[in-house]
Design an enzyme around this catalytic site. Structure first.
Site, PDB file in Angstrom:
ATOM      1  N   TYR A  85       0.858  -1.190   0.000  1.00  0.00           N
ATOM      2  CA  TYR A  85       0.000   0.000   0.000  1.00  0.00           C
ATOM      3  C   TYR A  85       0.887   1.230   0.000  1.00  0.00           C
ATOM      4  O   TYR A  85       1.728   1.390   0.879  1.00  0.00           O
ATOM      5  CB  TYR A  85      -0.914   0.030   1.229  1.00  0.00           C
ATOM      6  CG  TYR A  85      -2.354  -0.127   0.814  1.00  0.00           C
ATOM      7  CD1 TYR A  85      -2.964   0.840   0.021  1.00  0.00           C
ATOM      8  CD2 TYR A  85      -3.099  -1.251   1.168  1.00  0.00           C
ATOM      9  CE1 TYR A  85      -4.271   0.684  -0.410  1.00  0.00           C
ATOM     10  CE2 TYR A  85      -4.399  -1.407   0.742  1.00  0.00           C
ATOM     11  CZ  TYR A  85      -4.988  -0.428  -0.060  1.00  0.00           C
ATOM     12  OH  TYR A  85      -6.262  -0.574  -0.493  1.00  0.00           O
TER      13      TYR A  85
ATOM     14  N   GLU B 209      -0.438   4.599  -0.646  1.00  0.00           N
ATOM     15  CA  GLU B 209      -1.301   5.783  -0.814  1.00  0.00           C
ATOM     16  C   GLU B 209      -0.504   7.054  -0.536  1.00  0.00           C
ATOM     17  O   GLU B 209       0.293   7.105   0.409  1.00  0.00           O
ATOM     18  CB  GLU B 209      -2.495   5.713   0.146  1.00  0.00           C
ATOM     19  CG  GLU B 209      -3.594   4.800  -0.351  1.00  0.00           C
ATOM     20  CD  GLU B 209      -4.785   4.748   0.592  1.00  0.00           C
ATOM     21  OE1 GLU B 209      -4.636   5.113   1.774  1.00  0.00           O
ATOM     22  OE2 GLU B 209      -5.864   4.336   0.131  1.00  0.00           O
TER      23      GLU B 209
ATOM     24  N   ASP C 228      -6.114  14.759 -24.751  1.00  0.00           N
ATOM     25  CA  ASP C 228      -6.138  13.337 -24.377  1.00  0.00           C
ATOM     26  C   ASP C 228      -5.462  12.570 -25.509  1.00  0.00           C
ATOM     27  O   ASP C 228      -6.078  12.296 -26.537  1.00  0.00           O
ATOM     28  CB  ASP C 228      -7.593  12.902 -24.183  1.00  0.00           C
ATOM     29  CG  ASP C 228      -7.729  11.397 -23.928  1.00  0.00           C
ATOM     30  OD1 ASP C 228      -6.711  10.685 -24.006  1.00  0.00           O
ATOM     31  OD2 ASP C 228      -8.860  10.956 -23.656  1.00  0.00           O
TER      32      ASP C 228
ATOM     33  N   THR D  87      -3.323   7.131 -21.953  1.00  0.00           N
ATOM     34  CA  THR D  87      -3.129   5.770 -21.476  1.00  0.00           C
ATOM     35  C   THR D  87      -1.655   5.444 -21.692  1.00  0.00           C
ATOM     36  O   THR D  87      -0.940   6.165 -22.401  1.00  0.00           O
ATOM     37  CB  THR D  87      -3.944   4.745 -22.287  1.00  0.00           C
ATOM     38  OG1 THR D  87      -3.490   4.790 -23.650  1.00  0.00           O
ATOM     39  CG2 THR D  87      -5.435   5.047 -22.243  1.00  0.00           C
TER      40      THR D  87
ATOM     41  N   LYS E 241      -1.416   1.805 -25.215  1.00  0.00           N
ATOM     42  CA  LYS E 241      -1.773   1.761 -26.644  1.00  0.00           C
ATOM     43  C   LYS E 241      -0.485   1.895 -27.470  1.00  0.00           C
ATOM     44  O   LYS E 241       0.379   1.036 -27.336  1.00  0.00           O
ATOM     45  CB  LYS E 241      -2.837   2.813 -26.925  1.00  0.00           C
ATOM     46  CG  LYS E 241      -4.128   2.510 -26.131  1.00  0.00           C
ATOM     47  CD  LYS E 241      -5.248   3.512 -26.347  1.00  0.00           C
ATOM     48  CE  LYS E 241      -6.445   3.163 -25.456  1.00  0.00           C
ATOM     49  NZ  LYS E 241      -7.540   4.153 -25.579  1.00  0.00           N
TER      50      LYS E 241
ATOM     51  N   ARG F 288      -1.164  -1.665 -18.936  1.00  0.00           N
ATOM     52  CA  ARG F 288      -2.475  -1.026 -18.961  1.00  0.00           C
ATOM     53  C   ARG F 288      -2.539   0.024 -17.845  1.00  0.00           C
ATOM     54  O   ARG F 288      -2.384  -0.320 -16.666  1.00  0.00           O
ATOM     55  CB  ARG F 288      -3.514  -2.131 -18.725  1.00  0.00           C
ATOM     56  CG  ARG F 288      -4.941  -1.821 -19.023  1.00  0.00           C
ATOM     57  CD  ARG F 288      -5.705  -3.104 -19.274  1.00  0.00           C
ATOM     58  NE  ARG F 288      -5.292  -3.615 -20.572  1.00  0.00           N
ATOM     59  CZ  ARG F 288      -5.765  -3.143 -21.738  1.00  0.00           C
ATOM     60  NH1 ARG F 288      -6.691  -2.218 -21.770  1.00  0.00           N
ATOM     61  NH2 ARG F 288      -5.320  -3.636 -22.866  1.00  0.00           N
TER      62      ARG F 288
END
Ligand SMILES: *Cc1c(COP(=O)(O)O)cnc(C)c1O
Length: 436
Positions: free
Chosen positions: A61, A63, A212, A238, A241, A247
């Site tokens: 974790y 965060e 984008d 992203t 691609k 991903r």
């Protein structure tokens, strides 16, 4: 068969631990190896990217952000996230990067939250003409919590910019509605985007420009498509691609105030703990994209898309806007046969081992479940090593299958030839091709 020893040993391990899962993954590996992947948003990652994801980084974790975490034990996670950020900044020439978005949609959500209050207006392309669902679809967050207005393409066949962005109409929409954000960058647009022109419209309308670049990020990183910087206030993308990473998503900006807002919007605004194993793999992918090889890859992606488009034009298909400047094209099937639909074409081609997706063409009279078009892209087959000759063969196969209306004999024949070609071009991580 994969010849990636790590992938093989992972499968062996899974065969013992969970044969059900191993069987399914093995079948998917076979599918990818033996079919031609023309989905424009997909790619094949390198073994280094693939295996960086399967590491102990997933156990933590973390965060927060480097140097300011909510959990102990984050020393190495700070290092890996800082490395990913630095490489992303270098790759795109930006001052600030947030590498935590789990996906492109989350990157957009963080950008929207940083740039707008709920209910405020933003401008995006008419969704069915190439936009993404996170650009204002009614049931998506973007259309639920914000107010989209849309700008069009040129739909008049006699216009020299037929099926390209109508910048003048965009300007009019923005001057009238005074959106807080103008969004450019698309999921199915085959032409170069004029970011400077969008910025001029944004300045006139008093809007922030958000680019984008989910689809074209790899081309931008390689200098094969113009950069959204210095024009865009925020850039989202992203990483999986054309950029050929794991991903995930990424947000970039040159503005320190916006960078702070984006960080807060993403965490704790949108997400909880970051996927540290994915961030590790992003660092690896950004490192790969910084190498000279990647420029060559991106150039071949564009050359291959153009070879495929030309091959299809020779067979009587129409490519919207007359061709492509990037990695993808939209094929208007009606030019070849007025009855052909995107839905049938996708299904028939899949049976022949050619994987595509149906897609509306600009101003498509058919509904989204049917469509008159196919979207085809070259990133995955270029990674595999295909060149112009292979692209022309693919155009021929597409025409054979669609010309026969998916007839069994023709489909079987093409399936066999596809299998043979794929065997000669193994996926990344496989052994050197056994070329005849
Ligand atoms: C693919 C895509 C996205 C979102 O990607 P996900 O990772 O699937 O959420 C966002 N914007 C555009 C333009 C895209 O093409």
């Amino acid at each position: 068969m994969s010849h990636d020893p790590i992938a093989e040993s992972v499968l062996d391990l899974l065969r013992d631990a969970d044969p059900d899962v191993a069987t399914i993954i093995n079948a998917e590996q076979e599918r990818q190896a033996s079919t031609i992947e023309l989905i424009a948003s997909e790619n094949h990652v390198s073994p280094a990217v693939m295996h960086a994801m399967g590491t102990c980084l997933t156990n933590k974790y973390a965060e927060g952000y480097p140097g300011a975490r909510y959990y102990g034990g984050c020393e190495h996670h700070d290092r890996i996230e800082t490395l990913a950020r630095e490489r992303a900044k270098q790759l795109f020439g930006a001052r600030f990067a947030n590498v935590q978005p789990h996906s492109g949609a989350q990157a957009n959500m963080a950008a929207f939250m940083a740039a707008m209050k709920p209910g405020e207006t933003f401008a995006s392309l008419v969704l069915k003409d190439g936009g993404h669902l996170s650009h204002g679809m009614k049931i998506n967050f973007s259309g639920t919590f914000y107010t989209p207005v849309h700008y069009p393409l040129h739909y008049d066949e006699s216009h020299p910019d037929f099926e390209r962005i109508d910048y003048e109409a965009c300007r009019e929409v923005c001057v009238e509605h005074k959106p807080k954000v103008i969004l450019c960058g698309y999921s199915a647009y085959p032409r170069e985007i004029d970011f400077a022109r969008f910025r001029a419209i944004a300045d006139e309308a008093g809007a922030l420009l958000v680019a984008d670049i989910a689809h074209i990020a790899g081309l931008v990183a390689a200098g094969v498509h113009p950069s959204p910087f210095p024009h865009a206030h925020i850039v989202t993308t992203t990483t999986h691609k054309t950029l050929r990473g794991p991903r995930g998503g990424l947000v970039l900006t040159n503005d320190e105030e916006l960078a702070k807002k984006i960080d807060r919007s993403l965490f704790p605004g949108v997400q909880g703990g970051p996927l540290m194993h994915i961030i590790g793999a992003k660092a690896v992918a950004f490192g790969e994209a910084l190498k000279p090889d990647f420029k060559d890859y991106a150039k071949r992606v564009v050359a291959n898309a153009q070879a495929l488009a030309n091959g299809l034009i020779e067979k009587g298909y129409r490519i919207t806007s007359g061709g492509t400047d990037n990695h993808l094209m939209l094929v208007d099937l009606r030019a070849r046969d007025a009855e052909l639909t995107g839905a049938d074409a996708e299904k028939w081609l899949e049976a022949a081992g050619v994987i595509t997706n149906k897609n509306g063409i600009p101003d498509d009279p058919r509904p989204p479940r049917i469509t008159s078009g196919l979207r085809l892209g070259s990133p995955a087959v270029t990674t595999r090593g295909f060149g112009a000759d292979e692209m022309r063969r693919i155009a021929g196969w597409i025409d054979t299958v669609l010309g026969s209306k998916g007839e069994d004999g023709a489909t079987r024949q093409v399936r066999e030839e596809v299998r043979e070609l794929c065997a000669a071009f193994p996926l990344p991580g496989s052994a050197a091709p056994a070329r005849a």
